[in-house]
Motif scaffolding. Structure first.
Motif, PDB file in Angstrom:
ATOM      1  N   TYR A 120       1.073   4.452  -2.593  1.00 33.09           N
ATOM      2  CA  TYR A 120       1.072   5.852  -2.183  1.00 33.09           C
ATOM      3  C   TYR A 120       2.248   6.596  -2.824  1.00 33.09           C
ATOM      4  CZ  TYR A 120       0.338   9.913   0.781  1.00 33.09           C
ATOM      5  OH  TYR A 120       0.079  11.191   1.223  1.00 33.09           O
ATOM      6  N   ALA A 121       3.420   5.972  -2.779  1.00 36.06           N
ATOM      7  CA  ALA A 121       4.601   6.598  -3.388  1.00 36.06           C
ATOM      8  C   ALA A 121       4.383   6.782  -4.890  1.00 36.06           C
ATOM      9  CB  ALA A 121       5.840   5.747  -3.125  1.00 36.06           C
ATOM     10  N   ARG A 122       3.774   5.784  -5.519  1.00 33.70           N
ATOM     11  CA  ARG A 122       3.519   5.913  -6.963  1.00 33.70           C
ATOM     12  C   ARG A 122       2.547   7.049  -7.246  1.00 33.70           C
ATOM     13  NH1 ARG A 122       4.141   0.443  -7.919  1.00 33.70           N
ATOM     14  NH2 ARG A 122       1.949  -0.132  -7.841  1.00 33.70           N
ATOM     15  N   SER A 123       1.560   7.251  -6.365  1.00 38.18           N
ATOM     16  CA  SER A 123       0.602   8.336  -6.604  1.00 38.18           C
ATOM     17  C   SER A 123       1.304   9.697  -6.461  1.00 38.18           C
ATOM     18  CB  SER A 123      -0.592   8.232  -5.658  1.00 38.18           C
ATOM     19  OG  SER A 123      -0.295   8.832  -4.420  1.00 38.18           O
ATOM     20  N   LEU A 124       2.272   9.785  -5.539  1.00 40.53           N
ATOM     21  CA  LEU A 124       3.038  11.025  -5.414  1.00 40.53           C
ATOM     22  C   LEU A 124       3.857  11.268  -6.678  1.00 40.53           C
ATOM     23  CD1 LEU A 124       4.455  10.910  -1.756  1.00 40.53           C
ATOM     24  CD2 LEU A 124       2.539  12.254  -2.597  1.00 40.53           C
TER      25      LEU A 124
ATOM     26  N   VAL B 166      11.022   2.994   6.907  1.00 36.56           N
ATOM     27  CA  VAL B 166      10.820   4.410   7.227  1.00 36.56           C
ATOM     28  C   VAL B 166      10.163   5.152   6.059  1.00 36.56           C
ATOM     29  CG1 VAL B 166      13.135   5.091   6.467  1.00 36.56           C
ATOM     30  CG2 VAL B 166      11.911   6.507   8.102  1.00 36.56           C
ATOM     31  N   LEU B 167      10.299   4.635   4.844  1.00 39.21           N
ATOM     32  CA  LEU B 167       9.621   5.251   3.703  1.00 39.21           C
ATOM     33  C   LEU B 167       8.348   4.483   3.357  1.00 39.21           C
ATOM     34  CD1 LEU B 167      12.492   6.393   1.300  1.00 39.21           C
ATOM     35  CD2 LEU B 167      11.501   7.532   3.271  1.00 39.21           C
ATOM     36  N   GLN B 168       7.804   3.735   4.310  1.00 41.35           N
ATOM     37  CA  GLN B 168       6.602   2.962   4.032  1.00 41.35           C
ATOM     38  C   GLN B 168       5.485   3.271   5.028  1.00 41.35           C
ATOM     39  OE1 GLN B 168       8.274  -1.000   3.761  1.00 41.35           O
ATOM     40  NE2 GLN B 168       8.751  -0.722   1.595  1.00 41.35           N
ATOM     41  N   PHE B 169       5.086   4.545   5.060  1.00 46.59           N
ATOM     42  CA  PHE B 169       3.879   4.910   5.795  1.00 46.59           C
ATOM     43  C   PHE B 169       3.013   5.749   4.873  1.00 46.59           C
ATOM     44  CE2 PHE B 169       6.930   8.279   6.661  1.00 46.59           C
ATOM     45  CZ  PHE B 169       6.177   9.432   6.583  1.00 46.59           C
ATOM     46  N   PHE B 170       1.823   6.074   5.305  1.00 39.09           N
ATOM     47  CA  PHE B 170       0.874   6.837   4.483  1.00 39.09           C
ATOM     48  C   PHE B 170      -0.261   7.255   5.400  1.00 39.09           C
ATOM     49  CE2 PHE B 170       0.554   2.231   3.967  1.00 39.09           C
ATOM     50  CZ  PHE B 170      -0.681   1.988   4.546  1.00 39.09           C
TER      51      PHE B 170
ATOM     52  N   ILE C 259       0.846  -1.200   0.000  1.00 39.81           N
ATOM     53  CA  ILE C 259       0.000   0.000   0.000  1.00 39.81           C
ATOM     54  C   ILE C 259       0.885   1.256   0.000  1.00 39.81           C
ATOM     55  CG2 ILE C 259      -1.805   1.253   1.242  1.00 39.81           C
ATOM     56  CD1 ILE C 259      -2.830  -1.429   2.264  1.00 39.81           C
ATOM     57  N   ALA C 260       2.011   1.181   0.720  1.00 40.91           N
ATOM     58  CA  ALA C 260       2.940   2.315   0.718  1.00 40.91           C
ATOM     59  C   ALA C 260       3.503   2.530  -0.686  1.00 40.91           C
ATOM     60  CB  ALA C 260       4.072   2.075   1.713  1.00 40.91           C
ATOM     61  N   ALA C 261       3.738   1.453  -1.414  1.00 44.12           N
ATOM     62  CA  ALA C 261       4.250   1.587  -2.784  1.00 44.12           C
ATOM     63  C   ALA C 261       3.215   2.282  -3.664  1.00 44.12           C
ATOM     64  CB  ALA C 261       4.603   0.215  -3.354  1.00 44.12           C
TER      65      ALA C 261
ATOM     66  N   PHE D  35       9.843  10.499  -0.269  1.00 42.32           N
ATOM     67  CA  PHE D  35       9.284   9.371  -1.008  1.00 42.32           C
ATOM     68  C   PHE D  35       9.601   9.486  -2.497  1.00 42.32           C
ATOM     69  CE2 PHE D  35       5.750   7.436   1.771  1.00 42.32           C
ATOM     70  CZ  PHE D  35       6.504   7.643   2.911  1.00 42.32           C
ATOM     71  N   LEU D  36       9.859  10.735  -2.952  1.00 42.16           N
ATOM     72  CA  LEU D  36      10.110  10.952  -4.370  1.00 42.16           C
ATOM     73  C   LEU D  36      11.566  10.718  -4.754  1.00 42.16           C
ATOM     74  CD1 LEU D  36       7.906  14.136  -4.643  1.00 42.16           C
ATOM     75  CD2 LEU D  36       7.467  11.964  -5.782  1.00 42.16           C
ATOM     76  N   LEU D  37      12.453  10.785  -3.782  1.00 44.40           N
ATOM     77  CA  LEU D  37      13.884  10.579  -4.032  1.00 44.40           C
ATOM     78  C   LEU D  37      14.450   9.691  -2.934  1.00 44.40           C
ATOM     79  CD1 LEU D  37      15.384  14.100  -4.928  1.00 44.40           C
ATOM     80  CD2 LEU D  37      15.328  12.100  -6.393  1.00 44.40           C
TER      81      LEU D  37
END
Lengths: 463, 463
Positions: free
Chosen positions: A196-200, A227-231, A192-194, A216-218
């Motif tokens: 979210y990152a893709r939507s950003l 740590v980069l997997q929340f939303f 689900i975090a992936a 999340f973008l870089l």
């Protein structure tokens, strides 16, 4: 003898006082940071020779002698790739330099003749200028420091407009059923975090700017780290702090909340602590024309993103930033870039529009007594301004080469001097085209008002 | 009532004691780390069902019930991409998983029935197993901690063999004229450092393993930072510490030396301090067959690289490592991987050759009382062992599919049981081919002796 020694000593002290300046350049992605920094270094290196820096008194008076790159002090920060950027600009056909990722740094030693010391005109002094370039997206994370995970979730869920919602749809479908109290399933949260990152990512490609969390973008070396997997958690809309605090540590809420805190402590804070608070001067670049081109929702989004971004420079006594890091930026410039993409008589409007876009943050900054200047510029001028006669009227026009290599002569349109109202968007009177850099025969890069920006940012140190 | 409470309490204490184990997997690039970790997770998840783990008593006795992935404790470390790896192996045609970059982590909760508590056979216990995967190249940097820049330069310059020298030629031509006392030119040093990094890259592609500094090969977010821009200085061959100490801080020597120290302090030390010293168990994977295939200079190079790498596990009282970090690894396995690439009767030789290759480090480890076991295995078996009749003789053979998709039946050759002597290399009796993973119908991954490795590494915790 004694007198000359005393004077020598005074010189040393004076030089010592102003010997060093740390200047940071930022802006959201595609605002022109790399072009700006490349041209800035290029102009200073060619100062005293081919560079045209008439809006900079030190240069106009012939006191600016040049600059030399020297070893940077921070060994762990990537060096700004000036040579690679110049290579791209000098290629045939010329290309825009590759955008930088993350923070980079370059140190120049500027040699100049001080103005005040008339008797000793032949004496030269040196200013050590540390240049930094970092993504404006990192500043969008500042508000994260003032929120906890619940507040942040609610703020994110409330903010998205219609077009953003479309991009978030796939993520939302997956996240909406998550029960904050249920046991966290590592793999499910990662998936689900992936999304979210893709939507950003998709939102950025669609021209949106107000994107959190910025890292999340870089992701860099943190790709795949929890740590980069929340939303934001949609179910939190009906939750209270008290209920949530009781949930076990393995629950979805507690897991995401712990990652959010780790992001605050180990990603957002270190940037402010290790870099931001050491900057002396700052320029923020804004691609206003690009946002007008992209339509009302994105323009509104840029406005909100800039409001957030500018909070990092508001050192009012009660600001979160001042309490946490005591930053010391004492002079700020805000520049609308790519001014060469409109005809010269539009430049005043472009600056006015930038000021209108930033009206509130600018008021706050002036209230907080931070000296700030707004201007429009082109760090590397890619077009020629001309006049064409059409139906017996002389009208301004631009000549340039599009990215596809087509040579065009055009009038891109009028820039509104105030925030556009609803009817502006329906008229669609604006045709922004991207140009490629012009071929040139060595010498300094052509620019528009880069010298004005430079003078505001470092001119007082060259007195 | 009281008795059952006491027993309950004792159970809790016992479970508490062994509840957690941190197991690290390393090996030089292409040694098979990703395949090993993927298969390890896969076997434990299928334990009690399809997995064949007969060499692991806990599994053979039916006490190993399975494993579940749970949230990892280190939020800033990338998660080991198990799902992506299984996706590659389950593709049609199957592919080897993408190699991981840098460190990654995965936490499993293993459920088992303790052996000793006969009366309460129905009781289950849990072991939390943290798995780590990191590049063996990072361990090659350990000796850097014991050297200063001068010593390191001399060691690097002395070590290169004939074929390595060819790869270093372009760098050496640029570096040989550098005067340690001259003022450092930032751009020139960056260029020469890039040549050095490229020579390391080329050496790795040519099959060399003994490559320092390890982080030059995987720079990640440090790409372009001065800390990754140093190299041995040929002119130091005739220098002394005393002379060098007098050179100004802007000199080439002082600049490179400062970067070397930054690399020690901010790259090598943090890995040992934050990760290495917390590992409980370690397996080192070695692609012995690949090195034999590559010829004598590379085999010799692998031997030296392994000697260096193994220093990280030598906790003799006087070792640098013990003094700096007090690591706690209490059990070590060394495995020759890809055993499925030779016929089964060669496996004993493969293990013997591995032991011969590591003879000295193994002696040191046994002297330092670190329990260590050497074995050969295939984490994911890609071939079928068969027998073919040729001229009335039954000889062993392998059936498999090459990476190009060709199905072959072959005898790859004999593995020497001792370190090959000069005439072995002239005979060239060895034809190592790479196979692609076999197609399969779900279930556990096929393997050779992964269960033996597993039992050595975690079996005692499942008693």
């Amino acid at each position: 003898m004694r007198q000359s020694l005393t004077r020598e000593l005074a010189n040393l002290v004076e030089r010592g006082r102003d010997r060093q300046l740390r200047l940071a350049v930022t802006g959201l992605s595609r605002s022109g940071k790399t072009a700006f920094l490349t041209s800035l270094v290029n102009q200073l290196r060619h100062a005293g020779l081919e560079a045209r820096l008439d809006l900079m008194p030190a240069a106009r008076e012939g006191r600016l002698l040049g600059a030399r790159r020297v070893s940077q002090p921070d060994l762990g920060v990537p060096r700004f790739p000036y040579d690679q950027a110049m290579e791209a600009l000098d290629a045939d056909p010329p290309r825009w330099p590759e955008p930088t990722r993350g923070i980079s740094e370059l140190r120049l030693t500027i040699r100049y003749r001080p103005a005040r010391r008339k008797l000793l005109r032949s004496e030269t002094a040196e200013l050590s200028l540390d240049l930094f370039d970092y993504p404006g997206e990192w500043l969008l994370d500042l508000p994260l420091l003032g929120h906890d995970y619940l507040d942040w979730s609610l703020a994110m869920l409330a903010e998205a407009g219609e077009q953003r919602r479309v991009l978030l749809a796939e993520w939302e479908a997956a996240a909406v059923g998550l029960d904050p109290a249920a046991e966290a399933n590592e793999a499910e949260l990662a998936d689900i975090a992936a999304l979210y990152a893709r939507s950003l990512q998709a939102a950025r490609e669609a021209g949106f700017a107000n994107l959190q969390p910025g890292r999340f973008l870089l992701p860099g070396d943190l790709e795949g780290a929890p740590v980069l997997q929340f939303f934001p958690l949609p179910a939190l809309r009906d939750a209270t702090h008290a209920e949530l605090a009781k949930l076990p540590s393995r629950s979805i809420y507690a897991t995401l909340s712990a990652r959010f805190r780790h992001y605050q402590q180990h990603i957002v804070r270190p940037f402010y602590r290790d870099h931001f608070r050491r900057f002396d001067r700052q320029i923020v670049l804004v691609d206003v024309l690009g946002a007008i081109n992209a339509g009302p929702e994105r323009f509104e989004d840029l406005s909100r993103a800039l409001g957030t971004l500018m909070q990092s420079f508001d050192y009012g006594k009660r600001s979160l930033l001042s309490r946490l890091f005591s930053p010391r930026i004492d002079r700020l410039a805000i520049a609308a870039t790519k001014a060469d993409h409109v005809t010269p008589e539009q430049h005043a409007n472009l600056t006015a529009l930038l000021e209108a876009l930033l009206a509130e943050p600018l008021q706050d900054l002036r209230y907080a007594d931070v000296p700030v200047k707004a201007l429009s510029l082109a760090a590397i001028r890619a077009t020629e301004a001309q006049e064409v006669t059409h139906q017996n009227q002389r009208t301004p026009a631009l000549r340039g080469t599009t990215l596809e290599g087509e040579e065009v002569l055009m009038f891109p349109g009028e820039v509104p001097a105030r925030l556009p109202e609803a009817d502006f968007w329906t008229r669609q009177g604006f045709d922004f085209r991207a140009f490629r850099p012009a071929s040139r025969e060595g010498g300094a890069l052509p620019h528009i008002r880069l010298d004005a920006a430079l003078d505001w940012l470092i001119g007082d140190k060259l007195q």
